[in-house]
Design an enzyme around this catalytic site. Sequence first.
Site, PDB file in Angstrom:
ATOM      1  N   HIS A 101       0.828  -1.214   0.000  1.00 53.53           N
ATOM      2  CA  HIS A 101       0.000   0.000   0.000  1.00 53.53           C
ATOM      3  C   HIS A 101       0.861   1.261   0.000  1.00 53.53           C
ATOM      4  O   HIS A 101       1.819   1.354   0.770  1.00 53.53           O
ATOM      5  CB  HIS A 101      -0.926   0.017   1.226  1.00 53.53           C
ATOM      6  CG  HIS A 101      -2.072  -0.942   1.103  1.00 53.53           C
ATOM      7  ND1 HIS A 101      -1.908  -2.304   1.145  1.00 53.53           N
ATOM      8  CD2 HIS A 101      -3.388  -0.719   0.898  1.00 53.53           C
ATOM      9  CE1 HIS A 101      -3.087  -2.889   0.978  1.00 53.53           C
ATOM     10  NE2 HIS A 101      -4.000  -1.957   0.832  1.00 53.53           N
ATOM     11  N   ALA A 144      -9.383   5.197   3.259  1.00 53.22           N
ATOM     12  CA  ALA A 144      -9.491   6.656   3.169  1.00 53.22           C
ATOM     13  C   ALA A 144     -10.927   7.095   2.903  1.00 53.22           C
ATOM     14  O   ALA A 144     -11.341   8.173   3.332  1.00 53.22           O
ATOM     15  CB  ALA A 144      -8.561   7.179   2.070  1.00 53.22           C
TER      16      ALA A 144
HETATM   17  C1  2AL Z   1      -4.699   3.698   1.099  1.00 56.51           C
HETATM   18  C2  2AL Z   1      -5.006   3.740  -0.269  1.00 56.51           C
HETATM   19  O1  2AL Z   1      -4.183   3.718  -1.186  1.00 56.51           O
HETATM   20  N1  2AL Z   1      -6.363   3.804  -0.364  1.00 56.51           N
HETATM   21  C3  2AL Z   1      -6.868   3.807   0.885  1.00 56.51           C
HETATM   22  O2  2AL Z   1      -8.077   3.863   1.153  1.00 56.51           O
HETATM   23  N2  2AL Z   1      -5.832   3.723   1.777  1.00 56.51           N
HETATM   24  N3  2AL Z   1      -3.402   3.635   1.548  1.00 56.51           N
HETATM   25  C4  2AL Z   1      -3.095   3.550   2.882  1.00 56.51           C
HETATM   26  N4  2AL Z   1      -1.788   3.541   3.204  1.00 56.51           N
HETATM   27  O3  2AL Z   1      -3.979   3.475   3.742  1.00 56.51           O
END
Ligand code: 2AL
Length: 176
Positions: free
Chosen positions: A70, A126
Site C-alpha cells: 500500500h 481513506a
Molecule cells: C490507502 C489507499 O491507497 N487507499 C486507501 O483507502 N488507503 N493507503 C493507505 N496507506 O492506507
Amino acid sequence: MQAMDIEKVNSMDFGEFVDVFGNVIERCPLIAAAVWSQRPFSNLEDLEKHFFAFIDALPQSGREGILRCHPDLAGRELQQGTLSAESRREQSGAGLTSLDADERLRLAELNAQYRARFGFPFVLAARRSDRAAVPRELARRLRCPPAQELRTALAEVKKIGHLRLADLLGAHPAGL
Ligand code: 2AL
C-alpha cells in the site's frame, strides 16, 4: 468501468478477471489470480469471501507483505502521480490531495514513525475518513500493541477491498 452482474464475473477468462479484479487488494493481483480458480461465485459476498479467506490463510509475513504493497496516505507516490487509479480516487475523496504544506509534513512524520515502530505502512480506508481524521487516527494507532495493530491494519485492507468490489459490481457498500 461499468457495474456488472455475477454471471458476467463467472464468465470471465483468467486474463479478464485479473484485469478487472487485480487491484481489489492494492497491488496484489496474485490474490485475484488465486480467487479466479474458485469460481463460480454465487454473489458479491461470496466473491469477497474468497478474497478475504486468501488473506486470512497467509502467514504473518504474507499479511505484512500485503500492507507493504500500500502507498502511504498523502505520500511520495501521490506527489509523483504514481498512485493506482483506485488509490488516487480514495485519497482525493478524503481531501488528501489538497493538504497544505504543514498538514503534509505532519502526515509524513507520523507515517515515518508508524513504519519505524511496526515495520509496515499505516493503512486506513481513506473513503471512510477525511483529512482531519487521518492524522488523528494515525497518532492513536501508533500507540497500539503490534499484534493488535496488524489486525487493525488488515481489517482496513478488507474495508478498502469491500468498497472496491462494491464499485465494480455496482452494489451499495455495506457498513463494514
Ligand atoms: C490507502 C489507499 O491507497 N487507499 C486507501 O483507502 N488507503 N493507503 C493507505 N496507506 O492506507
